[in-house]
Structures are given as structure tokens and as C-alpha cells.
Design a protein around this motif. Structure first.
Motif, PDB file in Angstrom:
ATOM      1  N   UNK A   1      57.670  44.184  41.843  1.00 22.89           N
ATOM      2  CA  UNK A   1      57.806  42.791  41.398  1.00 22.89           C
ATOM      3  C   UNK A   1      56.947  42.501  40.171  1.00 22.89           C
ATOM      4  N   UNK A   2      56.220  43.487  39.674  1.00 21.75           N
ATOM      5  CA  UNK A   2      55.271  43.246  38.599  1.00 21.75           C
ATOM      6  C   UNK A   2      55.886  42.689  37.335  1.00 21.75           C
TER       7      UNK A   2
ATOM      8  N   UNK B   1      42.850  43.976  35.642  1.00 23.61           N
ATOM      9  CA  UNK B   1      42.958  44.014  37.104  1.00 23.61           C
ATOM     10  C   UNK B   1      42.335  42.786  37.765  1.00 23.61           C
ATOM     11  N   UNK B   2      41.682  41.962  36.954  1.00 22.56           N
ATOM     12  CA  UNK B   2      41.047  40.735  37.436  1.00 22.56           C
ATOM     13  C   UNK B   2      41.624  39.569  36.646  1.00 22.56           C
ATOM     14  N   UNK B   3      42.056  38.534  37.352  1.00 20.52           N
ATOM     15  CA  UNK B   3      42.633  37.356  36.700  1.00 20.52           C
ATOM     16  C   UNK B   3      41.699  36.172  36.942  1.00 20.52           C
ATOM     17  N   UNK B   4      41.372  35.453  35.873  1.00 24.45           N
ATOM     18  CA  UNK B   4      40.520  34.269  35.977  1.00 24.45           C
ATOM     19  C   UNK B   4      41.354  33.044  35.619  1.00 24.45           C
TER      20      UNK B   4
ATOM     21  N   UNK C   1      51.746  44.041  39.467  1.00 20.62           N
ATOM     22  CA  UNK C   1      51.364  44.014  38.053  1.00 20.62           C
ATOM     23  C   UNK C   1      50.044  44.752  37.834  1.00 20.62           C
ATOM     24  N   UNK C   2      49.236  44.829  38.899  1.00 19.64           N
ATOM     25  CA  UNK C   2      47.967  45.548  38.817  1.00 19.64           C
ATOM     26  C   UNK C   2      46.735  44.735  39.148  1.00 19.64           C
ATOM     27  N   UNK C   3      46.902  43.456  39.477  1.00 16.98           N
ATOM     28  CA  UNK C   3      45.739  42.619  39.784  1.00 16.98           C
ATOM     29  C   UNK C   3      45.248  42.867  41.206  1.00 16.98           C
ATOM     30  N   UNK C   4      43.941  43.043  41.334  1.00 20.77           N
ATOM     31  CA  UNK C   4      43.316  43.225  42.642  1.00 20.77           C
ATOM     32  C   UNK C   4      42.418  42.053  43.008  1.00 20.77           C
ATOM     33  N   UNK C   5      42.201  41.134  42.065  1.00 27.68           N
ATOM     34  CA  UNK C   5      41.314  39.993  42.302  1.00 27.68           C
ATOM     35  C   UNK C   5      41.752  38.829  41.430  1.00 27.68           C
TER      36      UNK C   5
ATOM     37  N   UNK D   1      45.680  42.922  50.092  1.00 21.56           N
ATOM     38  CA  UNK D   1      44.572  43.598  49.433  1.00 21.56           C
ATOM     39  C   UNK D   1      44.094  42.967  48.149  1.00 21.56           C
ATOM     40  N   UNK D   2      44.475  41.712  47.898  1.00 26.47           N
ATOM     41  CA  UNK D   2      44.057  41.004  46.686  1.00 26.47           C
ATOM     42  C   UNK D   2      42.978  39.983  47.060  1.00 26.47           C
ATOM     43  N   UNK D   3      41.840  40.039  46.400  1.00 28.84           N
ATOM     44  CA  UNK D   3      40.715  39.149  46.702  1.00 28.84           C
ATOM     45  C   UNK D   3      40.857  37.810  45.993  1.00 28.84           C
TER      46      UNK D   3
END
Length: 207
Positions: free
Chosen positions: A38-39, A67-70, A91-95, A113-115
Motif C-alpha cells: 500500500x506504500x 522512516x520517521x514522520x513528524x 512506505x517505510x515509516x516505523x514512527x 509495529x508503528x510507534x
């Protein structure tokens, strides 16, 4: 799931509030099998120009490999579609770091598994400015700290969600971690309330 303990990675600023799940993945793409990924559909309509080409100035396009989205407050509001988290993870984001999250979105994120790391609004603005300038962040779940944008910032996350992520557990794994206590309760309850226990089925055919 893989345990999430500490992540050091490029980050992407998304200076928007109230990003809802329909923006994260428009409903028209949700019939696609998850195995196909779905990325490509993450923030599909926001990432593209009127003709359909990727907008090079949109943050996700300008920060490949993040890998981190703000983001700003109320991230993941709207419908309960878990596919919104699939799109982020694929898409690759883990947080995702934001001042607040949609409740169901945050729960779905943890289960994939996404924080969802919650910070104060002023701290979110500090992080947005830092990652917009190219800063790499470290998200330390064990210490509940974010480093890489000046002094370390504290973030909050539900304690149960933290336990699940640190161990890579889903809800079944979390329940099994209490197996001894559950068995002890069942034994004590059977002794205290024998009348409440299910009777064993008897074989033997018709009377």
C-alpha cells in the motif's frame, strides 16, 4: 512483528494538522490485496499535482528514505481503516511523532509495529524545523526520548503499547505473557466456585 527498541533514521516533516485516514489512503485504493503493498498510495492525492505526477516539493517526495514522520496535532483522525497504517508501514515509516493522534489509528499503528509518539505542540514545531533542515532523529522507546534536534525531548506512549512494541508482540502475545497468572486464577476459581465450571461432555450415544 519486529521489536521496536531504538530507531535512528532520516525523518520527514509533514507540517499539517488533522491529517485523516482518507488522506493517508483514499478509499478507492483499499480493494488492493495487502500483499501487493500500500506504500504507493500513502497521501496519494496530496503528493501529486493536478496531472497525477509527483509534486517534488511535497515533503514525502522531498525526503525519500525517511522512516520517521513528524506532523502536527490530530494525526490519523477520521475513519477506523487499518489500511492507513498499512500505507505508512509499507512506505517505510516505523514512527510517527505528533502532538495527538486519532485513538483508533494509534491502536492500529501499534498492532502493525508503528510507534505513535506523542509530544507537546511546541516540541513538534521544534522537530518539524529540525527535520526540515535535514536532521536525522533517534527515537529511543526504552527511554522515551527523541534525540537529534537539540536537547533530548521526552515523548509519551500508552504503557501497554510500549510493552507490545518493545517486545514485538501482538494482542495474543500480550495475553500469553500472562499465561501463568491466568492458569493460577483458573485453578483457584475452580476450587472456589465449582458450580460455575463447565461440565465435561459425556459420550455414549442416545439414551
Amino acid at each position: 512483528m519486529q521489536p521496536f527498541v531504538e530507531l535512528t533514521a532520516p525523518a520527514c516533516p509533514l507540517p499539517l494538522s488533522n491529517v485523516d485516514t482518507d488522506q493517508l489512503i483514499p478509499a478507492r485504493f483499499m480493494s488492493r490485496p495487502r500483499a501487493e503493498g500500500y506504500g504507493d498510495f500513502l497521501l496519494h492525492d496530496l503528493r501529486r499535482e493536478a496531472g497525477g505526477a509527483l509534486d517534488p516539493d511535497f515533503p514525502l517526495n522531498a525526503h525519500p528514505g525517511a522512516k520517521i514522520l513528524v506532523a502536527r496535532r490530530n494525526f490519523g483522525c477520521g475513519s477506523s481503516r487499518e489500511a492507513a497504517v498499512y500505507a505508512l508501514a509499507d512506505f517505510g515509516f516505523a514512527c510517527v511523532i505528533a502532538p495527538s493522534f486519532g485513538d483508533i489509528f494509534a491502536s492500529n499503528a501499534v498492532n502493525n509495529g508503528v510507534l505513535p509518539a506523542t509530544v507537546e505542540e511546541a516540541e513538534a514545531e521544534t522537530l518539524l524545523a529540525a527535520v526540515g533542515a535535514g536532521a536525522e532523529l533517534t527515537v529511543d522507546l526504552a527511554a522515551q526520548e527523541i534525540r537529534g534536534a537539540g536537547p533530548a525531548l521526552r515523548f509519551t506512549v500508552d504503557p501497554v503499547w510500549r510493552t507490545k512494541l518493545l517486545n514485538g508482540w501482538d494482542d495474543v502475545d500480550l495475553t500469553l505473557s500472562h499465561a501463568e497468572a491466568i492458569a493460577a486464577f483458573a485453578t483457584a476459581d475452580a476450587a472456589a466456585r465449582p458450580w460455575a465450571q463447565l461440565r465435561a461432555e459425556r459420550g455414549g450415544g442416545s439414551a
